[in-house]
Design an enzyme around this catalytic site. Structure first.
Site, PDB file in Angstrom:
ATOM      1  CG  HIS A  75     -19.738  -4.835 -10.391  1.00  0.00           C
ATOM      2  ND1 HIS A  75     -19.999  -4.669  -9.146  1.00  0.00           N
ATOM      3  CD2 HIS A  75     -19.367  -6.102 -10.859  1.00  0.00           C
ATOM      4  CE1 HIS A  75     -19.937  -5.723  -8.534  1.00  0.00           C
ATOM      5  NE2 HIS A  75     -19.612  -6.894  -9.393  1.00  0.00           N
TER       6      HIS A  75
ATOM      7  N   GLY B  35     -17.733  -0.465   0.010  1.00  0.00           N
ATOM      8  CA  GLY B  35     -17.391   1.040   0.223  1.00  0.00           C
ATOM      9  C   GLY B  35     -18.070   1.758   0.815  1.00  0.00           C
TER      10      GLY B  35
ATOM     11  CB  THR C 265     -12.328  -1.391  -5.904  1.00  0.00           C
ATOM     12  OG1 THR C 265     -11.261  -2.375  -6.474  1.00  0.00           O
ATOM     13  CG2 THR C 265     -12.329  -0.650  -7.037  1.00  0.00           C
TER      14      THR C 265
ATOM     15  NE  ARG D 162     -18.521 -10.061  -6.567  1.00  0.00           N
ATOM     16  CZ  ARG D 162     -18.326  -9.107  -6.486  1.00  0.00           C
ATOM     17  NH1 ARG D 162     -17.367  -8.687  -5.292  1.00  0.00           N
ATOM     18  NH2 ARG D 162     -18.743  -7.907  -6.866  1.00  0.00           N
TER      19      ARG D 162
ATOM     20  CE1 TYR E  22     -12.737 -10.056   0.050  1.00  0.00           C
ATOM     21  CE2 TYR E  22     -12.175  -8.583   1.813  1.00  0.00           C
ATOM     22  CZ  TYR E  22     -12.974  -8.821   0.740  1.00  0.00           C
ATOM     23  OH  TYR E  22     -13.855  -7.725   0.451  1.00  0.00           O
TER      24      TYR E  22
END
Length: 421
Positions: A306, A393, A333, A377, A357
């Site tokens: 990332h 995204g 994000t 994750r 989540y």
């Protein structure tokens, strides 16, 4: 309190597996991967006094408990306090978000417990601090196995690509710059949830691993991303945006890293989210103190790499960690920019409410410090229903099929951990 050299003490997981089966409420916050600044402490905690299930504004309710938290005689970031999670949907208490979709499962807005037993591992100092009654802990035994069978999927490839295309119309019409759209798989689960965590920590070690048990509900995660940390009135956040898979060898890995860092799309998306993080911290930090000391570097994990940046600020004296939570929640994000409009589009296009989540998992310490990771994750187990969930995204020049495959890259470690393809 007892102090032990870390070399003479079992690992956090080995200790926790002896504890977890004997208590309905327990947590392991483990740091076993990623850079040293993210991976200093691991925390084992359990409660013999039940837990708090929150069906109203979590910030208001948790604020009522802060003054009664007792400071534990242990060093480190967590000195006793509250450990738990906050669901993504709690944002409705702080932002005007439409209420259009059903819940995927029955999750409260938050659940927290105040541990009366705490073990802290300081990986930098090489010490273990035990503030716990271990006499009530039974024998260890082996971790059990589990079985999963497919239950359903929210947004298959065609459906996900369709909502990505719809979101691009919102972007091109000027309503938003970015939106994070997610999808999930669910499975019928039976067996020992701790085996999922065992698999996940081996497959995808990360700085923010967690196993939270609230009776029949579990959050089992290996998040790479901090929502925020408050330490001695300094607030930190590390936005992550821009993802590539890891390469099969060093040469391919470097090629993918260079591709990521040379991608105008990924850099533009990342800078947008850095600005959003600066804006969030600006709501609660002293003017002029919000800075970006590290901009756009690559962090590597087992399955993905990332682009990351560091944003910091000094907390105003009138605010506490819960004010930081409501200012930063949810992370840009996992939502988009501008946040409120992006979240309304998420509510329109996704099939279900997100539940935990993309929410937050972590702790509030009795001394005012706090640390929360983003609940990505992560496997969410509610009785017999297990969900794994990931998003991508979407920006102006996104390709719908590429975004679908990004969600699959992010789900790869979880799928491996639960033994599915």
């Amino acid at each position: 309190m007892e102090v032990h050299p870390i070399s003479e003490f079992a690992s956090p997981f080995e200790v926790f597996k002896c504890i977890e089966r004997d208590f309905k409420v327990a947590g392991l916050l483990e740091s076993i991967g990623g850079p040293q600044y993210k991976a200093r402490y691991s925390v084992i905690a359990w409660s013999t006094n039940g837990y708090l299930k929150i069906h109203d504004d979590p910030v208001n309710i948790l604020n009522g408990y802060l003054k009664d938290l007792k400071l534990a005689d242990i060093p480190g970031l967590f000195k006793g306090g509250m450990i738990g999670y906050i669901s993504y949907d709690a944002v409705r208490f702080w932002e005007k978000i439409r209420d259009l979709k059903p819940a995927a499962e029955d999750w409260p807005y938050a659940e927290f417990f105040t541990p009366d037993n705490i073990i802290i591992y300081d990986h930098n100092e090489g010490k273990v601090y035990v503030n716990a009654d271990l006499s009530s802990v039974g024998g260890c035994g082996d971790i059990g196995e589990f079985k999963v069978s497919f239950y359903d999927e929210s947004l298959n490839k065609n459906s996900y690509e369709r909502i990505v295309s719809e979101s691009l119309e919102y972007i091109r019409s000027g309503y938003i710059f970015q939106v994070v759209l997610s999808r999930f798989y669910r499975y019928i689960f039976s067996g020992d949830p701790l085996r999922i965590y065992y698999n996940l920590r081996r497959i995808n070690p990360s700085p923010y691993m967690f196993y939270l048990k609230f009776d029949e509900k579990y959050l089992i995660g290996s998040s790479p991303e901090l929502l925020f940390r408050v330490q001695d009135n300094i607030v930190e956040t590390y936005p992550i945006a821009g993802t590539r898979p890891r390469g099969a060898d060093q040469e391919e890995d470097l090629k993918l890293e260079l591709e990521l860092m040379n991608s105008e799309k990924d850099k533009a998306e990342h800078l947008m989210l850095v600005d959003l993080a600066r804006n969030d911290l600006g709501k609660v930090c002293v003017p002029g103190t919000v800075k970006v000391p590290e901009l756009m570097y690559v962090e590597k994990y087992s399955h993905v790499q990332h682009i990351v940046s560091k944003v910091i600020g000094t907390l105003k004296k009138k605010y506490n960690a819960l004010n930081v939570l409501s200012a930063t929640f949810p992370a840009g994000t996992v939502s988009g920019a501008p946040k409120p409009m992006a979240m309304n589009i998420i509510e329109t296009l996704e099939e279900y409410k997100r539940g935990p989540y993309a929410g937050a998992v972590g702790f509030i310490s009795a001394d005012g410090n706090a640390e929360f990771a983003i609940a990505i994750r992560t496997a969410f187990l509610n009785k017999e229903l297990l969900r794994i969930h990931a998003g991508a995204g979407i920006v102006y020049d996104s390709n719908p099929e590429s975004e679908y495959f990004e969600t699959e890259h992010k789900l790869k470690a979880l799928k491996t951990a639960i033994g599915v393809r």
